[in-house]
Write a protein that holds these residues in place. Structure first.
Motif, mmCIF file in Angstrom:
data_model
loop_
_atom_site.group_PDB
_atom_site.id
_atom_site.type_symbol
_atom_site.label_atom_id
_atom_site.label_comp_id
_atom_site.label_asym_id
_atom_site.label_seq_id
_atom_site.Cartn_x
_atom_site.Cartn_y
_atom_site.Cartn_z
ATOM 1 N N TYR A 24 0.810 -1.008 -0.151
ATOM 2 C CA TYR A 24 -0.225 0.004 -0.129
ATOM 3 C C TYR A 24 0.882 1.363 -0.020
ATOM 4 C CZ TYR A 24 -4.341 -2.651 0.911
ATOM 5 O OH TYR A 24 -5.318 -3.535 0.553
ATOM 6 N N ALA A 27 2.323 1.371 -3.344
ATOM 7 C CA ALA A 27 1.459 1.992 -4.269
ATOM 8 C C ALA A 27 1.019 3.640 -4.428
ATOM 9 C CB ALA A 27 0.170 1.225 -4.131
ATOM 10 N N GLN A 28 1.108 4.056 -3.103
ATOM 11 C CA GLN A 28 0.625 5.320 -2.474
ATOM 12 C C GLN A 28 1.943 6.287 -3.174
ATOM 13 O OE1 GLN A 28 0.317 6.327 1.360
ATOM 14 N NE2 GLN A 28 -0.437 8.360 0.854
ATOM 15 N N SER A 30 3.743 5.664 -5.795
ATOM 16 C CA SER A 30 3.989 5.374 -7.317
ATOM 17 C C SER A 30 3.344 6.647 -8.024
ATOM 18 C CB SER A 30 3.095 4.026 -7.803
ATOM 19 O OG SER A 30 1.816 4.171 -7.909
ATOM 20 N N GLU A 32 1.867 6.042 -10.900
ATOM 21 C CA GLU A 32 0.288 5.665 -11.278
ATOM 22 C C GLU A 32 -0.730 6.250 -10.315
ATOM 23 O OE1 GLU A 32 -1.539 1.662 -12.867
ATOM 24 O OE2 GLU A 32 0.178 1.529 -11.337
ATOM 25 N N PHE A 33 -0.428 6.296 -9.085
ATOM 26 C CA PHE A 33 -1.197 6.419 -7.884
ATOM 27 C C PHE A 33 -1.616 8.374 -7.904
ATOM 28 C CE2 PHE A 33 -2.787 7.570 -3.502
ATOM 29 C CZ PHE A 33 -4.011 7.079 -3.425
ATOM 30 N N LYS A 109 -8.045 3.622 -14.091
ATOM 31 C CA LYS A 109 -6.741 3.801 -13.284
ATOM 32 C C LYS A 109 -6.883 2.912 -12.065
ATOM 33 C CE LYS A 109 -5.854 8.136 -15.451
ATOM 34 N NZ LYS A 109 -5.728 9.627 -15.174
ATOM 35 N N ALA A 110 -7.704 3.034 -11.230
ATOM 36 C CA ALA A 110 -8.118 2.466 -9.888
ATOM 37 C C ALA A 110 -7.885 1.096 -9.936
ATOM 38 C CB ALA A 110 -9.244 2.917 -9.166
ATOM 39 N N ILE A 113 -4.434 -0.172 -10.833
ATOM 40 C CA ILE A 113 -3.615 -0.373 -9.460
ATOM 41 C C ILE A 113 -3.776 -1.532 -8.681
ATOM 42 C CG2 ILE A 113 -3.128 0.865 -7.429
ATOM 43 C CD1 ILE A 113 -3.357 3.407 -8.978
ATOM 44 N N LYS A 114 -5.232 -1.789 -8.415
ATOM 45 C CA LYS A 114 -6.007 -2.879 -7.482
ATOM 46 C C LYS A 114 -5.416 -4.122 -8.109
ATOM 47 C CE LYS A 114 -10.209 -4.897 -6.350
ATOM 48 N NZ LYS A 114 -11.324 -5.401 -7.208
ATOM 49 N N ARG A 116 -2.832 -4.739 -10.298
ATOM 50 C CA ARG A 116 -1.197 -4.938 -9.972
ATOM 51 C C ARG A 116 -0.998 -5.310 -8.532
ATOM 52 N NH1 ARG A 116 1.945 -1.544 -8.096
ATOM 53 N NH2 ARG A 116 0.863 0.335 -8.614
ATOM 54 N N MET A 117 -1.732 -4.688 -7.575
ATOM 55 C CA MET A 117 -1.438 -5.275 -5.982
ATOM 56 C C MET A 117 -1.793 -6.555 -5.706
ATOM 57 S SD MET A 117 -2.325 -1.468 -4.280
ATOM 58 C CE MET A 117 -1.765 -2.209 -2.668
#
Length: 121
Positions: A24, A27-28, A30, A32-33, A109-110, A113-114, A116-117
């Motif tokens: 998390y 990701a935050q 990144s 992308e985020f 976009k969300a 990200i989801k 990929r995580m």
């Protein structure tokens, strides 16, 4: 149908893998985020300011411009009623515009990200 059986060990096997805290944080941080946040803010902040300004203008006109607001438009319908109804129309318009913006720009976009995580977990 209720059961008194305890839940299975190890959680729900059917659910997606849960990312760790480090994922998390990564990701935050990144780009992308940051792009997702920028897309949200570039839409939400200006519309919020515009709507609050429009609402306060309506309140101020109701408070201090009695003559203008009581001007008859058609029959017993005055400017105050027209602007009051326009407040509702504006609210629904903004909600519709946001749903289009979210579906077209934010949700993909969300979801990326989801996904990929969840794949990294």
């Amino acid at each position: 149908m209720a059961t008194d059986a305890p839940p299975p060990e190890g959680g729900s096997p059917a659910g997606p893998a849960q990312p760790r805290t480090e994922a998390y944080v990564a990701a935050q941080a990144s780009e992308e985020f940051a792009d997702l946040r920028r897309s949200y803010r570039s839409f939400a902040f200006p519309l919020t300011v515009a709507f609050v300004t429009w609402y306060l203008l309506y309140v101020l006109l109701c408070s201090y411009a009695d003559g203008f607001m009581s001007t008859k438009v058609v029959g017993n319908i005055n400017v105050a009623l027209v602007l009051g109804l326009a407040q509702f129309a504006t609210t629904f318009l903004i909600a519709w515009l946001y749903s289009r913006h979210a579906a077209g720009k934010l949700d993909p976009k969300a979801e990326a990200i989801k996904s990929r995580m969840e794949a990294d977990a």
